[in-house]
Design a protein around this motif. Sequence first.
Motif, PDB file in Angstrom:
ATOM      1  N   PHE A  89      39.384  36.569  50.439  1.00 36.78           N
ATOM      2  CA  PHE A  89      38.244  37.437  50.720  1.00 36.78           C
ATOM      3  C   PHE A  89      38.371  38.066  52.105  1.00 36.78           C
ATOM      4  N   GLY A  90      38.868  37.267  53.066  1.00 33.20           N
ATOM      5  CA  GLY A  90      39.080  37.818  54.402  1.00 33.20           C
ATOM      6  C   GLY A  90      40.106  38.931  54.391  1.00 33.20           C
ATOM      7  N   MET A  91      41.187  38.743  53.634  1.00 37.32           N
ATOM      8  CA  MET A  91      42.196  39.794  53.519  1.00 37.32           C
ATOM      9  C   MET A  91      41.656  40.983  52.735  1.00 37.32           C
ATOM     10  N   ASN A  92      40.766  40.720  51.773  1.00 34.91           N
ATOM     11  CA  ASN A  92      40.115  41.792  51.021  1.00 34.91           C
ATOM     12  C   ASN A  92      39.347  42.705  51.974  1.00 34.91           C
ATOM     13  N   VAL A  93      38.569  42.095  52.882  1.00 32.85           N
ATOM     14  CA  VAL A  93      37.820  42.876  53.866  1.00 32.85           C
ATOM     15  C   VAL A  93      38.775  43.648  54.769  1.00 32.85           C
ATOM     16  N   ALA A  94      39.837  42.970  55.228  1.00 34.94           N
ATOM     17  CA  ALA A  94      40.766  43.599  56.164  1.00 34.94           C
ATOM     18  C   ALA A  94      41.445  44.820  55.551  1.00 34.94           C
ATOM     19  N   ILE A  95      41.974  44.679  54.339  1.00 36.19           N
ATOM     20  CA  ILE A  95      42.699  45.801  53.737  1.00 36.19           C
ATOM     21  C   ILE A  95      41.737  46.919  53.345  1.00 36.19           C
ATOM     22  N   SER A  96      40.509  46.562  52.955  1.00 37.53           N
ATOM     23  CA  SER A  96      39.523  47.594  52.631  1.00 37.53           C
ATOM     24  C   SER A  96      39.219  48.448  53.851  1.00 37.53           C
ATOM     25  N   VAL A  97      39.010  47.780  55.003  1.00 31.40           N
ATOM     26  CA  VAL A  97      38.744  48.514  56.241  1.00 31.40           C
ATOM     27  C   VAL A  97      39.961  49.338  56.648  1.00 31.40           C
TER      28      VAL A  97
ATOM     29  N   VAL B   9      51.269  47.454  51.595  1.00 28.34           N
ATOM     30  CA  VAL B   9      52.501  46.674  51.407  1.00 28.34           C
ATOM     31  C   VAL B   9      52.463  45.404  52.252  1.00 28.34           C
ATOM     32  N   VAL B  10      52.071  45.533  53.516  1.00 29.91           N
ATOM     33  CA  VAL B  10      52.015  44.375  54.421  1.00 29.91           C
ATOM     34  C   VAL B  10      50.991  43.360  53.921  1.00 29.91           C
ATOM     35  N   ALA B  11      49.835  43.842  53.463  1.00 31.84           N
ATOM     36  CA  ALA B  11      48.778  42.940  52.994  1.00 31.84           C
ATOM     37  C   ALA B  11      49.224  42.164  51.760  1.00 31.84           C
ATOM     38  N   VAL B  12      49.911  42.832  50.830  1.00 31.89           N
ATOM     39  CA  VAL B  12      50.371  42.156  49.618  1.00 31.89           C
ATOM     40  C   VAL B  12      51.426  41.102  49.958  1.00 31.89           C
ATOM     41  N   ILE B  13      52.401  41.456  50.796  1.00 35.55           N
ATOM     42  CA  ILE B  13      53.440  40.499  51.191  1.00 35.55           C
ATOM     43  C   ILE B  13      52.821  39.287  51.888  1.00 35.55           C
ATOM     44  N   THR B  14      51.892  39.546  52.793  1.00 38.84           N
ATOM     45  CA  THR B  14      51.228  38.457  53.518  1.00 38.84           C
ATOM     46  C   THR B  14      50.450  37.558  52.573  1.00 38.84           C
ATOM     47  N   SER B  15      49.729  38.160  51.635  1.00 37.71           N
ATOM     48  CA  SER B  15      48.904  37.385  50.703  1.00 37.71           C
ATOM     49  C   SER B  15      49.761  36.551  49.760  1.00 37.71           C
TER      50      SER B  15
ATOM     51  N   VAL C 155      47.915  31.554  43.802  1.00 34.56           N
ATOM     52  CA  VAL C 155      48.828  32.647  44.174  1.00 34.56           C
ATOM     53  C   VAL C 155      48.285  33.982  43.676  1.00 34.56           C
ATOM     54  N   ILE C 156      47.903  34.020  42.397  1.00 38.91           N
ATOM     55  CA  ILE C 156      47.392  35.268  41.812  1.00 38.91           C
ATOM     56  C   ILE C 156      46.132  35.720  42.527  1.00 38.91           C
ATOM     57  N   ASN C 157      45.233  34.761  42.826  1.00 36.86           N
ATOM     58  CA  ASN C 157      43.960  35.112  43.438  1.00 36.86           C
ATOM     59  C   ASN C 157      44.063  35.337  44.933  1.00 36.86           C
ATOM     60  N   ASN C 158      45.250  35.240  45.493  1.00 34.22           N
ATOM     61  CA  ASN C 158      45.471  35.709  46.854  1.00 34.22           C
ATOM     62  C   ASN C 158      45.959  37.151  46.871  1.00 34.22           C
ATOM     63  N   VAL C 159      46.520  37.604  45.761  1.00 32.82           N
ATOM     64  CA  VAL C 159      47.007  38.980  45.663  1.00 32.82           C
ATOM     65  C   VAL C 159      45.930  39.891  45.079  1.00 32.82           C
ATOM     66  N   GLN C 160      45.262  39.431  44.022  1.00 32.53           N
ATOM     67  CA  GLN C 160      44.302  40.268  43.309  1.00 32.53           C
ATOM     68  C   GLN C 160      43.177  40.806  44.206  1.00 32.53           C
ATOM     69  N   PRO C 161      42.555  39.979  45.084  1.00 32.76           N
ATOM     70  CA  PRO C 161      41.511  40.529  45.959  1.00 32.76           C
ATOM     71  C   PRO C 161      42.025  41.598  46.920  1.00 32.76           C
ATOM     72  N   VAL C 162      43.302  41.507  47.299  1.00 28.65           N
ATOM     73  CA  VAL C 162      43.878  42.549  48.158  1.00 28.65           C
ATOM     74  C   VAL C 162      43.877  43.880  47.424  1.00 28.65           C
TER      75      VAL C 162
END
Length: 510
Positions: free
Chosen positions: A330-338, A357-363, A407-414
């Motif tokens: 969720f934190g990464m979701n907010v970050a990439i949205s902004v 790209v960076v957000a997906v790799i990180t997640s 793993v999936i739910n770290n990528v999907q919110p991004v």
Amino acid sequence: MDDSTQPLLTTKAKDKHHETKTPPSTTAVFTAAAPDMDPITSPKEFLKQFVFESKMLWYLAGPAIFSFVSKYSLGAVTQIFAGHFSTIDLAAVSVENSLIAGFSFGLMLGMGSALETLCGQAVGAGKVDMLGIYMQRSWVILFSMTFPLCFIYIFAGTILKLIGQTTQISEAAGTFALWMIPQLFAYALNFPVAKFLQAQSKVIVIAVISGVAMVLHPVFSWLLMVKFGWGLVGAAVVLNGSWWFIVVAQLGYVFSGKCGVAWNGFSFEAFRNLWGFFRLSMASAVMLCLETWYFMALILFAGYLENAEVSVDAFSICMNILGWTIMVSFGMNVAISVRISNELGATHPRTARFSLVVAVITSVFVGLLLALVLILSRDKYPAFFTNDTEVADLVRDLTPLLALCVVINNVQPVLSGVAIGAGWQTVVAYVNITCYYLFGIPVGLILGYKINLGVKGIWCGMMSGTILQTCVLLVMIYKTNWNTEASLAEDRIRNWGGGQEVSETNIENI
């Protein structure tokens, strides 16, 4: 961009048309006046840009994760204290938190997420003075929704009986829900002001306020519930009070002038173009709620299996663990949205795409790390949640699925954050309906009941829906023309500024 807005963004802002080919600064604060990044031509340049973008993302994601964990802990702490009184009190708080307040929380959070698109793109374009109008418009929409939602709180006891809860639990939870109505109105104020601050990268403020609430909440819970013996009444007073403390503190920061021209006071412009704003808000709500309710359905379906008590207990433990790990995503979701909305608003299509790209790799990396921890501790961690060997054995058997789900739910919110930042809420809502409810749930029910795979079959089927949704979003993102998205951002800012009526064509684009 007016000089008075520059401190809101960075102290090192450059002219928007400057031809410098290096990153605008080493600061993690967004620079609206900087140029778009150059195409990457070497691994060294990729690594350099990756490190720079990671700073930008974690500057936003770190405090956001802390804020989500802090707010998530408020209800959890209340449940812990309620458990010291009786099982009925614990059940009342748990049911109200997860079903009644959970439903309202998801809907309000989703509707407030419309501001992530509009405020973020306005900041990117240097139109910071529009943010206050957007926030007020969102307040009008969310407050209009609180009144029909109040009926859910008022008739919570009856609703809970209709969906199969026992009379005793339904009546206790229904009474507690009545006392929690003030929290509903706190939601209506909180989410718009939080998105307003996030769009300006003022995430540290939100984290500090949430952290203070998290520290004070158990102190006052003990004082009112245990020391004074108020029980559930004390639980309601403290939980309502904690949420209203967060709201008042955030509003105090905004009204104090710390946001510069982003807040110019109340305006009748907030009542213009409400229908189009309502449509975007509802699309955001549907998109996020469909994802939340999808995983809630797992426990519901598990309750209809043979040996349902063991299945539900094991599922609940897995969902509890998944809930904590989702706070990271969720934190990464907010970050990439902004990041996406800021860069599209600033007409930086290459930077927006690279940020994704960076957000997906990180997640993916974070998800794999968390999954590895679960796999390595699969023989030990179930004992922290249950003494029942049958439940512990089932949790152990479900751990590989839980690890994959993490793993999936770290990528999907991004990817969902990208959709919010780019303004694709309506399209993604249809994607969610198709992948989750027309594909995932039927496959899960067939595997679980018809093929007799039980709880594993239900979860595997429903995870297939999540995987399909993730693949569809990846295809959408791959085919996206980011130059076009940047030009659409300019249209959104112009049409939602409050000075013009929105044409039907432009509403459809939004």
